[in-house]
Design a protein around this motif. Structure first.
Motif, PDB file in Angstrom:
ATOM      1  N   ALA A 152       0.822  -1.214   0.000  1.00 37.26           N
ATOM      2  CA  ALA A 152       0.000   0.000   0.000  1.00 37.26           C
ATOM      3  C   ALA A 152       0.855   1.263   0.000  1.00 37.26           C
ATOM      4  CB  ALA A 152      -0.905   0.005   1.225  1.00 37.26           C
ATOM      5  N   ASP A 153       0.277   2.346  -0.518  1.00 41.55           N
ATOM      6  CA  ASP A 153       0.932   3.648  -0.398  1.00 41.55           C
ATOM      7  C   ASP A 153       0.136   4.577   0.520  1.00 41.55           C
ATOM      8  OD1 ASP A 153      -1.211   4.314  -2.010  1.00 41.55           O
ATOM      9  OD2 ASP A 153      -0.018   5.351  -3.520  1.00 41.55           O
ATOM     10  N   ALA A 154      -0.969   4.062   1.054  1.00 40.08           N
ATOM     11  CA  ALA A 154      -1.777   4.802   2.020  1.00 40.08           C
ATOM     12  C   ALA A 154      -2.321   3.800   3.040  1.00 40.08           C
ATOM     13  CB  ALA A 154      -2.941   5.514   1.328  1.00 40.08           C
ATOM     14  N   ALA A 155      -2.285   4.194   4.311  1.00 39.72           N
ATOM     15  CA  ALA A 155      -2.770   3.298   5.360  1.00 39.72           C
ATOM     16  C   ALA A 155      -3.200   4.100   6.575  1.00 39.72           C
ATOM     17  CB  ALA A 155      -1.682   2.299   5.758  1.00 39.72           C
ATOM     18  N   THR A 156      -4.074   3.478   7.349  1.00 41.22           N
ATOM     19  CA  THR A 156      -4.481   4.000   8.644  1.00 41.22           C
ATOM     20  C   THR A 156      -4.241   2.897   9.661  1.00 41.22           C
ATOM     21  OG1 THR A 156      -6.175   5.411   7.666  1.00 41.22           O
ATOM     22  CG2 THR A 156      -6.395   4.908  10.013  1.00 41.22           C
TER      23      THR A 156
ATOM     24  N   SER B 186       0.015   8.579   2.045  1.00 43.70           N
ATOM     25  CA  SER B 186      -0.685   8.994   3.251  1.00 43.70           C
ATOM     26  C   SER B 186      -0.556   7.898   4.310  1.00 43.70           C
ATOM     27  CB  SER B 186      -2.166   9.236   2.935  1.00 43.70           C
ATOM     28  OG  SER B 186      -2.896   9.469   4.112  1.00 43.70           O
ATOM     29  N   LEU B 187      -0.171   8.301   5.513  1.00 44.69           N
ATOM     30  CA  LEU B 187      -0.093   7.381   6.642  1.00 44.69           C
ATOM     31  C   LEU B 187      -0.708   8.071   7.844  1.00 44.69           C
ATOM     32  CD1 LEU B 187       0.877   4.733   7.949  1.00 44.69           C
ATOM     33  CD2 LEU B 187       3.049   5.882   8.422  1.00 44.69           C
ATOM     34  N   ARG B 188      -1.769   7.461   8.377  1.00 39.82           N
ATOM     35  CA  ARG B 188      -2.427   7.998   9.570  1.00 39.82           C
ATOM     36  C   ARG B 188      -2.253   7.007  10.705  1.00 39.82           C
ATOM     37  NH1 ARG B 188      -8.347   9.726   8.252  1.00 39.82           N
ATOM     38  NH2 ARG B 188      -8.464   7.498   7.913  1.00 39.82           N
ATOM     39  N   VAL B 189      -1.813   7.527  11.852  1.00 43.22           N
ATOM     40  CA  VAL B 189      -1.629   6.707  13.043  1.00 43.22           C
ATOM     41  C   VAL B 189      -2.457   7.322  14.158  1.00 43.22           C
ATOM     42  CG1 VAL B 189       0.016   5.960  14.801  1.00 43.22           C
ATOM     43  CG2 VAL B 189       0.676   5.940  12.390  1.00 43.22           C
ATOM     44  N   VAL B 190      -3.303   6.517  14.783  1.00 46.63           N
ATOM     45  CA  VAL B 190      -4.078   6.946  15.944  1.00 46.63           C
ATOM     46  C   VAL B 190      -3.691   6.015  17.083  1.00 46.63           C
ATOM     47  CG1 VAL B 190      -6.353   7.387  16.913  1.00 46.63           C
ATOM     48  CG2 VAL B 190      -5.986   7.650  14.446  1.00 46.63           C
ATOM     49  N   CYS B 191      -3.282   6.592  18.215  1.00 48.43           N
ATOM     50  CA  CYS B 191      -2.899   5.795  19.375  1.00 48.43           C
ATOM     51  C   CYS B 191      -3.306   6.542  20.640  1.00 48.43           C
ATOM     52  CB  CYS B 191      -1.392   5.504  19.363  1.00 48.43           C
ATOM     53  SG  CYS B 191      -0.359   6.968  19.269  1.00 48.43           S
TER      54      CYS B 191
ATOM     55  N   THR C 248      -5.839  -0.554   4.814  1.00 50.21           N
ATOM     56  CA  THR C 248      -5.374   0.016   3.548  1.00 50.21           C
ATOM     57  C   THR C 248      -6.581   0.068   2.615  1.00 50.21           C
ATOM     58  OG1 THR C 248      -4.791  -2.082   2.492  1.00 50.21           O
ATOM     59  CG2 THR C 248      -3.087  -1.028   3.869  1.00 50.21           C
ATOM     60  N   ASP C 249      -6.353   0.532   1.390  1.00 51.27           N
ATOM     61  CA  ASP C 249      -7.443   0.588   0.412  1.00 51.27           C
ATOM     62  C   ASP C 249      -7.970  -0.801   0.060  1.00 51.27           C
ATOM     63  OD1 ASP C 249      -7.127   3.328   0.330  1.00 51.27           O
ATOM     64  OD2 ASP C 249      -5.929   3.311  -1.506  1.00 51.27           O
ATOM     65  N   LYS C 250      -7.128  -1.822   0.205  1.00 53.04           N
ATOM     66  CA  LYS C 250      -7.494  -3.165  -0.242  1.00 53.04           C
ATOM     67  C   LYS C 250      -7.772  -4.158   0.876  1.00 53.04           C
ATOM     68  CE  LYS C 250      -5.953  -2.605  -4.683  1.00 53.04           C
ATOM     69  NZ  LYS C 250      -6.918  -2.114  -5.560  1.00 53.04           N
TER      70      LYS C 250
END
Length: 109
Positions: free
Chosen positions: A20-24, A46-51, A91-93
């Motif tokens: 992937a090139d984008a992930a949460t 895009s990389l989003r991290v929530v912790c 990811t998108d997939k």
């Protein structure tokens, strides 16, 4: 749908994120070595991290390293939620939903 055990969980998450090139990534605890264990040192759209930064169980230097992934050209966003308990790698997939934090114990490193 597929059920993963602790050995297959990290491998699957790494493969998924590697494609992937984008992930949460939404995990309560973010431990030392998580960036490398997850294979995050790459170019991201895009990389989003929530912790849960308030818990005291997130490694502050590792979170700083996540933010430094911007140096690779990534749009990186780090957020905190003190009520967070869920564990989601998206990811998108693909989606992995489970009980594995981004820590050595959670990822069985």
């Amino acid at each position: 749908m597929q059920f993963l055990n602790e050995r297959d969980g990290l491998r699957t998450i790494r493969e998924m994120l590697g494609k992937a090139d984008a992930a949460t990534i939404v995990v309560a605890l973010w431990g030392a070595g998580a960036i490398d264990a997850l294979g995050l040192r790459k170019e991201w759209r895009s990389l989003r991290v929530v912790c849960n930064l308030q818990s005291g169980a997130c490694n502050p230097s590792e979170i700083e390293e996540v933010q430094k992934l911007r140096d690779l050209g990534a749009k990186v966003e780090v957020r905190s939620d003190p009520r967070l308990h869920g564990k989601v790698y998206l990811t998108d997939k693909q989606l992995v939903l489970g009980s594995s934090n981004a820590s050595s114990n959670g990822l069985v490193v």
